[in-house]
Each structure stands twice: as C-alpha cells, then as structure tokens.
Design a protein around this motif. Structure first.
Motif, mmCIF file in Angstrom:
data_model
loop_
_atom_site.group_PDB
_atom_site.id
_atom_site.type_symbol
_atom_site.label_atom_id
_atom_site.label_comp_id
_atom_site.label_asym_id
_atom_site.label_seq_id
_atom_site.Cartn_x
_atom_site.Cartn_y
_atom_site.Cartn_z
ATOM 1 N N PHE A 165 0.831 -1.204 0.000
ATOM 2 C CA PHE A 165 0.000 0.000 0.000
ATOM 3 C C PHE A 165 0.868 1.258 0.000
ATOM 4 O O PHE A 165 0.631 2.186 -0.783
ATOM 5 C CB PHE A 165 -0.925 0.000 1.217
ATOM 6 C CG PHE A 165 -1.739 1.246 1.351
ATOM 7 C CD1 PHE A 165 -2.811 1.490 0.504
ATOM 8 C CD2 PHE A 165 -1.438 2.186 2.315
ATOM 9 C CE1 PHE A 165 -3.557 2.643 0.608
ATOM 10 C CE2 PHE A 165 -2.176 3.348 2.435
ATOM 11 C CZ PHE A 165 -3.238 3.576 1.586
ATOM 12 N N LEU A 166 1.880 1.302 0.861
ATOM 13 C CA LEU A 166 2.756 2.471 0.904
ATOM 14 C C LEU A 166 3.555 2.630 -0.386
ATOM 15 O O LEU A 166 3.748 3.751 -0.873
ATOM 16 C CB LEU A 166 3.693 2.383 2.109
ATOM 17 C CG LEU A 166 3.027 2.588 3.466
ATOM 18 C CD1 LEU A 166 4.037 2.423 4.590
ATOM 19 C CD2 LEU A 166 2.365 3.951 3.546
ATOM 20 N N MET A 167 4.004 1.524 -0.962
ATOM 21 C CA MET A 167 4.721 1.596 -2.227
ATOM 22 C C MET A 167 3.819 2.170 -3.321
ATOM 23 O O MET A 167 4.244 3.022 -4.104
ATOM 24 C CB MET A 167 5.239 0.208 -2.620
ATOM 25 C CG MET A 167 6.377 -0.261 -1.753
ATOM 26 S SD MET A 167 6.874 -1.978 -2.024
ATOM 27 C CE MET A 167 7.201 -2.026 -3.741
ATOM 28 N N LEU A 168 2.592 1.734 -3.356
ATOM 29 C CA LEU A 168 1.642 2.236 -4.342
ATOM 30 C C LEU A 168 1.348 3.717 -4.114
ATOM 31 O O LEU A 168 1.297 4.503 -5.069
ATOM 32 C CB LEU A 168 0.346 1.423 -4.283
ATOM 33 C CG LEU A 168 -0.722 1.787 -5.295
ATOM 34 C CD1 LEU A 168 -0.230 1.514 -6.709
ATOM 35 C CD2 LEU A 168 -1.992 1.003 -5.015
ATOM 36 N N MET A 169 1.185 4.117 -2.874
ATOM 37 C CA MET A 169 0.917 5.525 -2.567
ATOM 38 C C MET A 169 2.083 6.423 -2.983
ATOM 39 O O MET A 169 1.874 7.482 -3.580
ATOM 40 C CB MET A 169 0.622 5.715 -1.070
ATOM 41 C CG MET A 169 -0.728 5.173 -0.642
ATOM 42 S SD MET A 169 -2.106 5.890 -1.547
ATOM 43 C CE MET A 169 -1.969 7.582 -1.102
ATOM 44 N N PHE A 170 3.321 6.015 -2.678
ATOM 45 C CA PHE A 170 4.481 6.818 -3.068
ATOM 46 C C PHE A 170 4.630 6.865 -4.585
ATOM 47 O O PHE A 170 5.001 7.898 -5.146
ATOM 48 C CB PHE A 170 5.760 6.286 -2.412
ATOM 49 C CG PHE A 170 5.846 6.598 -0.947
ATOM 50 C CD1 PHE A 170 5.636 7.887 -0.470
ATOM 51 C CD2 PHE A 170 6.116 5.602 -0.034
ATOM 52 C CE1 PHE A 170 5.706 8.175 0.872
ATOM 53 C CE2 PHE A 170 6.191 5.874 1.319
ATOM 54 C CZ PHE A 170 5.980 7.168 1.780
ATOM 55 N N ALA A 171 4.331 5.769 -5.269
ATOM 56 C CA ALA A 171 4.398 5.761 -6.732
ATOM 57 C C ALA A 171 3.357 6.711 -7.329
ATOM 58 O O ALA A 171 3.642 7.429 -8.288
ATOM 59 C CB ALA A 171 4.198 4.348 -7.258
#
Length: 191
Positions: free
Chosen positions: A43-49
């Motif tokens: 989830f955090l990886m997707l948000m930062f992307a």
C-alpha cells in the motif's frame, strides 16, 4: 536417561503439539496487526508511486506553461526589442518556474528558428544509450519567422516499482520537455 523416560517426555510433547498449534491458530488477538503488516508495504509503495507520478505530471505542466508564457516574449518581439541574450531569456523563464526546478543548474532553454513548420524536429533528444543530446541555442528570429522554444529538465526518479519505471535517461532521470512552436508577429524592432 532411560529410554522409557525419553519416550514419555517426547511422547507427551508430541501429543500436545497439535493441540497447541490448533489453539494458536484459533486465537484472533493479533490478526488485524498481522494482516495490516502484510498489506502496509504494498500500500505504501503504491501511494508513493502515485505521488511521484502526480508530481512529475505537475512539473511537466508547469514547464509547458512556462514555455508558452516565455515564448510569448519572442512571439510579440519583446525579447528582440529588449535585446535579450540566452542568459537573459533563461532568467525570464526561471521567473516562471520557481520552487519545482533547479533553474540555474538543470533547466535547458533551446530557442531555434525554422524555415517551415514541416521542418521542425520535435523528437525527444535522447540517444539509444539514454543520454541527452539537446545542445541549446538561442535564435529568436525576426518578424514573421517560425520559432520553437523548448524547455528541458532532467527530473530525478526515486521509485521504480513493479517493473513500472518512469525514467528515460541514464541515472534514473526523466526528461521533461516542453515545446512551444509559433510564427513571430510582424513586430518592429526599436533601434
């Protein structure tokens, strides 16, 4: 240790193991924390992307607006009548792209004059190795000339996730390129 004692000790442990495992699997105390730990990283990886992609598009739009607005100085003859050189025109561009860009060190300003709109080379100035090939010039032309203003910036890419990479230059950078093409108005240059 006698053999019977070992058998009793490990036999008792073996019979209790399935019961302990079943009891452990039935417990729900930390289930939400464990599930959150599994979901949090993707989830955090997707948000930062998503945030990085949005920032790149916002920076590109800012550069497009600066190209159009600073190109208007050439289009109307203001840059020619005030005898702008490449450094002065770059200062005018930098006044329009504050806060997002390292204007002095990273912004590339290229102004070229062409004979016809069909002869304009609008390809991305990147070679097969991912290196920038744009050699900036400053030729604002005169009244009625066809002019192309190109602004370039090498934007650093911080996240490359799930095989989706926004970089098109070596060194994990993306070339943001803004172009404004126009025919100069029939202005008169003050002597």
């Amino acid at each position: 240790m006698s053999k019977t004692f070992k058998q009793k000790l490990f036999g008792a442990a073996r019979s209790k193991a399935p019961r302990l495992l079943c009891r452990f699997l039935r417990r729900k105390d930390g289930a939400a924390a464990v599930e959150f730990a599994f979901v949090m990283v993707p989830f955090l990886m997707l948000m930062f992307a998503i945030m990085e992609t949005a920032l790149i598009f916002f920076a590109g739009q800012t550069l497009e607006t600066a190209a159009a607005n600073s190109g208007r100085l050439i289009l109307t003859g203001q840059a020619q009548s005030q005898k702008f050189d490449a450094a002065k025109f770059k200062q005018e561009v930098c006044a329009r792209v504050y806060a997002l860009f390292d204007c002095e060190g990273g912004l590339i300003v290229d102004v070229r004059t062409y004979n016809s709109f069909a002869s304009i080379d609008n390809s991305k100035p990147i070679d097969a190795d991912g290196k920038l090939t744009l050699n900036p010039t400053y030729a604002p032309g005169g009244p009625g000339d066809i002019v192309v203003v190109r602004l370039g910036y090498q934007w650093p890419i911080h996240l490359s996730l799930l095989g989706f990479n926004l970089s098109d230059l070596t060194g994990e950078k993306r070339l943001l390129l803004a172009t404004a093409a126009f025919r100069n108005e029939p202005f008169s240059v003050a002597q």
